[in-house]
Design a protein around this motif. Sequence first.
Motif, short mmCIF file in Angstrom:
data_model
loop_
_atom_site.label_atom_id
_atom_site.label_comp_id
_atom_site.label_asym_id
_atom_site.label_seq_id
_atom_site.Cartn_x
_atom_site.Cartn_y
_atom_site.Cartn_z
N ALA A 1 8.68 -11.73 -3.36
CA ALA A 1 7.87 -12.93 -3.12
C ALA A 1 6.41 -12.72 -3.50
N LEU A 2 5.96 -11.47 -3.52
CA LEU A 2 4.57 -11.17 -3.84
C LEU A 2 4.37 -10.88 -5.33
N ALA A 3 5.40 -11.02 -6.12
CA ALA A 3 5.26 -10.76 -7.56
C ALA A 3 4.37 -11.82 -8.20
N HIS A 4 3.25 -11.38 -8.73
CA HIS A 4 2.29 -12.26 -9.40
C HIS A 4 1.47 -11.40 -10.35
N PRO A 5 1.21 -11.87 -11.56
CA PRO A 5 0.47 -11.04 -12.52
C PRO A 5 -0.94 -10.67 -12.07
N GLY A 6 -1.53 -11.45 -11.18
CA GLY A 6 -2.87 -11.13 -10.70
C GLY A 6 -2.91 -10.32 -9.43
N LEU A 7 -1.74 -9.88 -8.96
CA LEU A 7 -1.66 -9.20 -7.66
C LEU A 7 -1.03 -7.83 -7.83
N GLN A 8 -1.78 -6.80 -7.48
CA GLN A 8 -1.26 -5.44 -7.47
C GLN A 8 -0.92 -5.08 -6.03
N LEU A 9 0.35 -4.74 -5.78
CA LEU A 9 0.83 -4.46 -4.43
C LEU A 9 0.94 -2.96 -4.21
N LEU A 10 0.29 -2.47 -3.17
CA LEU A 10 0.41 -1.08 -2.74
C LEU A 10 1.13 -1.07 -1.39
N VAL A 11 2.25 -0.39 -1.33
CA VAL A 11 3.08 -0.38 -0.13
C VAL A 11 3.13 1.02 0.46
N THR A 12 2.91 1.12 1.75
CA THR A 12 3.23 2.33 2.50
C THR A 12 4.53 2.08 3.24
N GLU A 13 5.55 2.86 2.92
CA GLU A 13 6.84 2.70 3.58
C GLU A 13 6.81 3.33 4.96
N THR A 14 7.46 2.67 5.91
CA THR A 14 7.52 3.16 7.28
C THR A 14 8.97 3.24 7.73
N ALA A 15 9.22 4.06 8.73
CA ALA A 15 10.55 4.13 9.33
C ALA A 15 10.84 2.88 10.16
N THR A 16 9.77 2.22 10.60
CA THR A 16 9.91 0.96 11.34
C THR A 16 10.36 -0.14 10.40
#
Length: 289
Positions: free
Chosen positions: A75-90
């Motif tokens: 849903a956050l896929a957009h050419p102007g948006l760079q997504l940085l994700v920290t994965e959690t066990a939660t």
Amino acid sequence: MPKPIVVIGGASWDTIIHLPTLPAPEPQTIWPDASYRTLGSTGAGKSLNLAALGNQVVFHTLLGQDAEARQVQDALAHPGLQLLVTETATPTEQHVNLMSADGNRISLFVQPPAEPDSLDWAPMQQLADDCQLAVVNILSYTRSALPWLKTMDVPIWTDLHDYDGTNPHHQPFIDAASVIFLSSDNLPDYRQTMARLINQGKELVVCTHGAEGATLLTATGEWLEQAAMPASQVLDTNGAGDAFFSGFLHRYLEGATLQDCLRAAAICGALCVASQSLVSSDLHPGQLA
């Protein structure tokens, strides 16, 4: 290329349930008018609206290792948006929002946001070193970003949402920010709270009142008012405040007057409530000029 806007914190996968009225506190069976699952939370809303307006956005959030995380990323896929994700066990944050026909809401945090003990901020620090501004949302995990952002002398904006004027959870964000947004939902005397925040050295304070518009106070003591813009229809009020924030910030970075910033914010809010998404498919920068 323009420098990016950094947004830190806030993405969820939500269930939206539309009801004629919010339920009374009694046993009952309810037949909703509609229900659906969609992207939610304050950082996602701000990031998508800012990107739709042509800004380059770097958005950091926490996500679990589950199907909801993949749906959020899609849903956050957009050419102007760079997504940085920290994965959690939660598991990924999830809400159930009960929406009434008059726009009121009850939010149930069926999966609260993760609160990791520590985070590796190095990737975000590298990107923030060349950003225009950082928007830090009031999640518990984002507090640990405030010290290094201040050390880097990055301007910080924050949104206190339904702050009551005393909640200590908000204080680190208040202390760090130069510009503060909040709503008057829990503030009977919102002007007094706005003045107190300005007296603490803030550049601007903007208070939203839902369908009643918004009020702005500057460091020089100037008060401005903005009426809400009429919406073509009201489908879903989720994310309207984040759209408002984004429209204001977009025009502010373009050097617009504060009154024009408020007007742009109101336009974004009206477009948002006419959509079932956090950002209207009709939103583009030409509408705010």
